[in-house]
Design a protein around this motif. Structure first.
Motif, PDB file in Angstrom:
ATOM      1  N   GLU A 151      -0.878   2.226   8.307  1.00  0.00           N
ATOM      2  CA  GLU A 151      -0.171   0.988   8.655  1.00  0.00           C
ATOM      3  C   GLU A 151      -0.944  -0.185   8.085  1.00  0.00           C
ATOM      4  O   GLU A 151      -2.163  -0.130   7.911  1.00  0.00           O
ATOM      5  CB  GLU A 151      -0.048   0.862  10.171  1.00  0.00           C
ATOM      6  CG  GLU A 151       0.819  -0.295  10.655  1.00  0.00           C
ATOM      7  CD  GLU A 151       2.273  -0.127  10.262  1.00  0.00           C
ATOM      8  OE1 GLU A 151       2.712  -0.930   9.413  1.00  0.00           O
ATOM      9  OE2 GLU A 151       2.944   0.790  10.758  1.00  0.00           O
ATOM     10  N   LEU A 152      -0.200  -1.296   7.775  1.00  0.00           N
ATOM     11  CA  LEU A 152      -0.817  -2.495   7.212  1.00  0.00           C
ATOM     12  C   LEU A 152      -0.339  -3.749   7.938  1.00  0.00           C
ATOM     13  O   LEU A 152       0.794  -3.808   8.438  1.00  0.00           O
ATOM     14  CB  LEU A 152      -0.465  -2.646   5.727  1.00  0.00           C
ATOM     15  CG  LEU A 152      -1.076  -1.680   4.718  1.00  0.00           C
ATOM     16  CD1 LEU A 152      -0.537  -1.988   3.328  1.00  0.00           C
ATOM     17  CD2 LEU A 152      -2.594  -1.764   4.728  1.00  0.00           C
ATOM     18  N   ALA A 153      -1.218  -4.740   7.964  1.00  0.00           N
ATOM     19  CA  ALA A 153      -0.849  -6.087   8.399  1.00  0.00           C
ATOM     20  C   ALA A 153      -1.643  -7.061   7.550  1.00  0.00           C
ATOM     21  O   ALA A 153      -2.769  -6.764   7.122  1.00  0.00           O
ATOM     22  CB  ALA A 153      -1.151  -6.296   9.879  1.00  0.00           C
ATOM     23  N   VAL A 154      -1.060  -8.245   7.294  1.00  0.00           N
ATOM     24  CA  VAL A 154      -1.716  -9.223   6.434  1.00  0.00           C
ATOM     25  C   VAL A 154      -1.547 -10.615   7.027  1.00  0.00           C
ATOM     26  O   VAL A 154      -0.560 -10.902   7.714  1.00  0.00           O
ATOM     27  CB  VAL A 154      -1.136  -9.168   4.995  1.00  0.00           C
ATOM     28  CG1 VAL A 154       0.321  -9.599   4.969  1.00  0.00           C
ATOM     29  CG2 VAL A 154      -1.969  -9.999   4.018  1.00  0.00           C
ATOM     30  N   GLY A 180       0.820  -1.195   0.000  1.00  0.00           N
ATOM     31  CA  GLY A 180       0.000   0.000   0.000  1.00  0.00           C
ATOM     32  C   GLY A 180       0.859   1.251   0.000  1.00  0.00           C
ATOM     33  O   GLY A 180       2.093   1.183  -0.044  1.00  0.00           O
ATOM     34  N   GLU A 181       0.209   2.384   0.060  1.00  0.00           N
ATOM     35  CA  GLU A 181       0.910   3.663   0.061  1.00  0.00           C
ATOM     36  C   GLU A 181       0.568   4.429   1.331  1.00  0.00           C
ATOM     37  O   GLU A 181      -0.604   4.551   1.697  1.00  0.00           O
ATOM     38  CB  GLU A 181       0.525   4.498  -1.159  1.00  0.00           C
ATOM     39  CG  GLU A 181       1.225   5.848  -1.205  1.00  0.00           C
ATOM     40  CD  GLU A 181       0.850   6.650  -2.441  1.00  0.00           C
ATOM     41  OE1 GLU A 181       1.546   7.633  -2.742  1.00  0.00           O
ATOM     42  OE2 GLU A 181      -0.147   6.289  -3.106  1.00  0.00           O
ATOM     43  N   TYR A 182       1.592   4.917   2.010  1.00  0.00           N
ATOM     44  CA  TYR A 182       1.361   5.739   3.185  1.00  0.00           C
ATOM     45  C   TYR A 182       0.584   6.990   2.772  1.00  0.00           C
ATOM     46  O   TYR A 182       0.986   7.719   1.854  1.00  0.00           O
ATOM     47  CB  TYR A 182       2.689   6.128   3.837  1.00  0.00           C
ATOM     48  CG  TYR A 182       2.525   6.888   5.135  1.00  0.00           C
ATOM     49  CD1 TYR A 182       2.300   6.196   6.327  1.00  0.00           C
ATOM     50  CD2 TYR A 182       2.573   8.278   5.171  1.00  0.00           C
ATOM     51  CE1 TYR A 182       2.141   6.874   7.527  1.00  0.00           C
ATOM     52  CE2 TYR A 182       2.407   8.967   6.360  1.00  0.00           C
ATOM     53  CZ  TYR A 182       2.191   8.262   7.531  1.00  0.00           C
ATOM     54  OH  TYR A 182       2.022   8.940   8.722  1.00  0.00           O
ATOM     55  N   ASP A 230      -8.037   9.850  23.173  1.00  0.00           N
ATOM     56  CA  ASP A 230      -8.402  10.073  24.572  1.00  0.00           C
ATOM     57  C   ASP A 230      -8.878   8.799  25.259  1.00  0.00           C
ATOM     58  O   ASP A 230      -8.989   8.761  26.482  1.00  0.00           O
ATOM     59  CB  ASP A 230      -9.507  11.133  24.656  1.00  0.00           C
ATOM     60  CG  ASP A 230      -9.033  12.494  24.168  1.00  0.00           C
ATOM     61  OD1 ASP A 230      -7.812  12.725  24.226  1.00  0.00           O
ATOM     62  OD2 ASP A 230      -9.883  13.289  23.716  1.00  0.00           O
ATOM     63  N   ASP A 231      -9.150   7.777  24.470  1.00  0.00           N
ATOM     64  CA  ASP A 231      -9.693   6.535  25.039  1.00  0.00           C
ATOM     65  C   ASP A 231      -8.652   5.411  24.949  1.00  0.00           C
ATOM     66  O   ASP A 231      -7.875   5.189  25.871  1.00  0.00           O
ATOM     67  CB  ASP A 231     -10.965   6.152  24.299  1.00  0.00           C
ATOM     68  CG  ASP A 231     -11.637   4.932  24.894  1.00  0.00           C
ATOM     69  OD1 ASP A 231     -11.248   4.538  25.996  1.00  0.00           O
ATOM     70  OD2 ASP A 231     -12.531   4.365  24.237  1.00  0.00           O
ATOM     71  N   ALA A 232      -8.619   4.712  23.838  1.00  0.00           N
ATOM     72  CA  ALA A 232      -7.691   3.584  23.701  1.00  0.00           C
ATOM     73  C   ALA A 232      -6.268   4.037  23.416  1.00  0.00           C
ATOM     74  O   ALA A 232      -5.311   3.374  23.789  1.00  0.00           O
ATOM     75  CB  ALA A 232      -8.172   2.655  22.587  1.00  0.00           C
ATOM     76  N   GLY A 233      -6.120   5.195  22.742  1.00  0.00           N
ATOM     77  CA  GLY A 233      -4.795   5.654  22.364  1.00  0.00           C
ATOM     78  C   GLY A 233      -4.579   5.533  20.874  1.00  0.00           C
ATOM     79  O   GLY A 233      -5.495   5.213  20.099  1.00  0.00           O
ATOM     80  N   TYR A 234      -3.346   5.773  20.451  1.00  0.00           N
ATOM     81  CA  TYR A 234      -3.025   5.719  19.029  1.00  0.00           C
ATOM     82  C   TYR A 234      -2.365   4.374  18.703  1.00  0.00           C
ATOM     83  O   TYR A 234      -1.425   3.951  19.395  1.00  0.00           O
ATOM     84  CB  TYR A 234      -2.070   6.850  18.646  1.00  0.00           C
ATOM     85  CG  TYR A 234      -1.710   6.856  17.179  1.00  0.00           C
ATOM     86  CD1 TYR A 234      -2.606   7.366  16.242  1.00  0.00           C
ATOM     87  CD2 TYR A 234      -0.507   6.307  16.737  1.00  0.00           C
ATOM     88  CE1 TYR A 234      -2.298   7.355  14.885  1.00  0.00           C
ATOM     89  CE2 TYR A 234      -0.194   6.291  15.387  1.00  0.00           C
ATOM     90  CZ  TYR A 234      -1.088   6.814  14.471  1.00  0.00           C
ATOM     91  OH  TYR A 234      -0.783   6.787  13.134  1.00  0.00           O
ATOM     92  N   PRO A 235      -2.830   3.675  17.672  1.00  0.00           N
ATOM     93  CA  PRO A 235      -2.223   2.374  17.323  1.00  0.00           C
ATOM     94  C   PRO A 235      -0.848   2.560  16.682  1.00  0.00           C
ATOM     95  O   PRO A 235      -0.739   3.015  15.551  1.00  0.00           O
ATOM     96  CB  PRO A 235      -3.224   1.773  16.336  1.00  0.00           C
ATOM     97  CG  PRO A 235      -3.965   2.936  15.776  1.00  0.00           C
ATOM     98  CD  PRO A 235      -4.007   3.992  16.849  1.00  0.00           C
ATOM     99  N   MET A 236       0.191   2.195  17.425  1.00  0.00           N
ATOM    100  CA  MET A 236       1.561   2.370  16.947  1.00  0.00           C
ATOM    101  C   MET A 236       2.034   1.199  16.105  1.00  0.00           C
ATOM    102  O   MET A 236       2.827   1.367  15.169  1.00  0.00           O
ATOM    103  CB  MET A 236       2.511   2.558  18.140  1.00  0.00           C
ATOM    104  CG  MET A 236       3.968   2.627  17.777  1.00  0.00           C
ATOM    105  SD  MET A 236       5.008   3.215  19.119  1.00  0.00           S
ATOM    106  CE  MET A 236       4.736   4.971  18.975  1.00  0.00           C
ATOM    107  N   ALA A 237       1.591  -0.014  16.409  1.00  0.00           N
ATOM    108  CA  ALA A 237       2.027  -1.202  15.669  1.00  0.00           C
ATOM    109  C   ALA A 237       0.899  -2.221  15.657  1.00  0.00           C
ATOM    110  O   ALA A 237       0.135  -2.335  16.620  1.00  0.00           O
ATOM    111  CB  ALA A 237       3.275  -1.801  16.317  1.00  0.00           C
ATOM    112  N   ILE A 238       0.799  -2.987  14.547  1.00  0.00           N
ATOM    113  CA  ILE A 238      -0.220  -4.027  14.433  1.00  0.00           C
ATOM    114  C   ILE A 238       0.400  -5.267  13.790  1.00  0.00           C
ATOM    115  O   ILE A 238       1.386  -5.184  13.062  1.00  0.00           O
ATOM    116  CB  ILE A 238      -1.437  -3.576  13.596  1.00  0.00           C
ATOM    117  CG1 ILE A 238      -1.012  -3.242  12.157  1.00  0.00           C
ATOM    118  CG2 ILE A 238      -2.141  -2.409  14.251  1.00  0.00           C
ATOM    119  CD1 ILE A 238      -2.186  -2.956  11.231  1.00  0.00           C
ATOM    120  N   SER A 239      -0.191  -6.417  14.065  1.00  0.00           N
ATOM    121  CA  SER A 239       0.220  -7.664  13.426  1.00  0.00           C
ATOM    122  C   SER A 239      -0.947  -8.635  13.459  1.00  0.00           C
ATOM    123  O   SER A 239      -1.776  -8.601  14.381  1.00  0.00           O
ATOM    124  CB  SER A 239       1.431  -8.273  14.147  1.00  0.00           C
ATOM    125  OG  SER A 239       1.903  -9.428  13.457  1.00  0.00           O
TER     126      SER A 239
END
Length: 401
Positions: free
Chosen positions: A155-158, A128-130, A194-203
């Motif tokens: 961000e991407l995960a597959v 993908g493209e940022y 303000d709730d869960a936060g920002y997703p920094m990494a995924i897998s």
């Protein structure tokens, strides 16, 4: 008197017959026992020979290699090679194509992407493209489809099964959406800072059932990270939003998460490696602390490797290897600049464009030497000391000697 003599002769004959029978049985028993001893001796000799072969195999070192197969290839400048199963994925801003070990182009996809984001899982890849809105999905055999999002991709995960999870940016919300290979959205989730936060990494796990997200947030002025495991299967349907387990860590940023298999996940923070186990509701199994900056993270098989700057004067780098199967942690030191490090069944390979070093998990250096060509990518072939070398003009299969 004659009857007594006849009786005594008959008795003597009978005793001789019985003695012969006893002797015959004893001979048979001795013969069987001797056969058992011979079999045991042969088995012991075979076992000793097998141990000798294994020890010699482990101790054997290599000084050079033979090219056992080669295929020509053509590459243009500003392209990157990555391993995709037993094939090679080559991509740039203008497109991507997959080549098998014989140099045949399996598939080709053109596109215009300024900032490429690439996610791999086994033989499946998502490109993908940022800040773009298009995702191209493929495996080592064919193109699987194209996904179009309604918001910019961050961000991407597959998964190996072809499901893609994308982090998408909105005005004040971050979306974490999952799509199948046809482009249909199968799950929608959102995260507020303000709730869960920002997703920094995924897998995503190989089978696509588990999604691991690392959220960073600030709580009462303190930086924290929360790990959330989402189950997309039947177990997850019993939980709100499929969130089956969460773990929080104070004063730690976790920029790297991943799965070794469907049962084992890991998270690498700035001061701690955490390993999780469980195919449906992952639980924290191990935690390893460190107090130095991590330069690189590598994983494969049962192993997770963290590279630090060395704490001695003899080598520049230290590699800590965590074996999730045995729980063993090993330290290795090396001095070559590395392009990549990958793990085999009982060894690991460090290489750059010009040279390569192969070490066993027992600390034996199996090979150290230069390449005859400039190497763009090195990958294992099978479980032996056989490798694929990708260069500017060829794909070479080599065997150490």
């Amino acid at each position: 008197m004659a009857d007594i003599r006849s009786y005594m002769k008959e008795k003597e004959k009978r005793e001789k017959r019985e003695k012969k029978q006893i002797d015959y049985k004893e001979k048979i028993a001795r013969h069987k026992l001797a056969a058992v001893y011979r079999v045991l001796l042969i088995l012991l000799l075979l076992a000793a020979f097998a141990v000798f072969v294994v020890i010699q195999y482990k101790r054997r070192t290599y000084t050079d290699y033979d090219i056992v197969a080669t295929s020509p290839r053509e590459v243009i400048s500003d392209t990157t090679d990555v391993k995709l199963g037993s094939s090679v994925l080559t991509y740039s801003k203008d497109g991507a194509h997959c080549t098998d070990a014989k140099g045949n182009v399996v598939w080709n996809q053109t596109f215009e992407i300024q900032d490429v984001i690439l996610a791999r899982n086994g033989e499946t890849v998502a490109i993908g493209e940022y800040n773009g809105r298009s995702i191209y999905l493929a495996d080592s055999e064919k193109l699987l489809g194209q996904i179009t999002t309604t918001m910019p991709i961050r961000e991407l995960a597959v998964s190996e099964t072809g499901n893609v999870t994308a982090v998408l940016a909105d005005t004040d919300v971050t979306w974490i959406n999952t799509y199948d290979s046809s482009g249909e959205m199968t799950r929608e989730g959102r995260s507020h800072m303000d709730d869960a936060g920002y997703p920094m990494a995924i897998s995503v796990s190989p089978n696509g059932e588990l999604l691991l997200v690392a959220y960073v947030y600030v709580d009462a002025g303190i930086l924290k990270t929360k790990l959330g495991f989402y189950n997309f299967g039947l177990v997850g349907s019993n939980y709100s939003d499929g969130l089956v387990s969460t773990y929080s860590y104070t004063d730690m940023v976790i920029p790297c998460v991943g799965f070794l298999d469907n049962d084992t996940a890991f998270a690498v923070g700035d001061n701690r490696l955490t390993i999780f186990s469980g195919a449906h509701v992952p639980e924290e199994e191990e935690g390893h602390l460190y107090d130095r900056e991590i330069r690189s993270v590598f994983s494969g098989g049962n192993y997770i490797g963290l590279v630090f700057l060395s704490n001695n004067n003899e080598n520049r780098y230290q590699l800590k290897v965590y074996d999730t199967e045995s729980g063993k942690v090993s330290d290795f030191y090396f001095d070559i600049d590395y392009t990549d490090i990958f793990f085999g069944r009982d060894n690991f390979v460090i290489y750059n464009e010009k040279e390569c070093q192969i070490m066993t998990m027992d600390g034996i250096e199996k090979f150290y030497g230069p390449f005859s060509k400039t190497v763009r990518l090195m990958a294992p072939v099978g479980n032996g000391y056989k490798y694929l070398l990708i260069t500017d003009d060829s794909i070479d299969t080599i065997r150490l000697k």
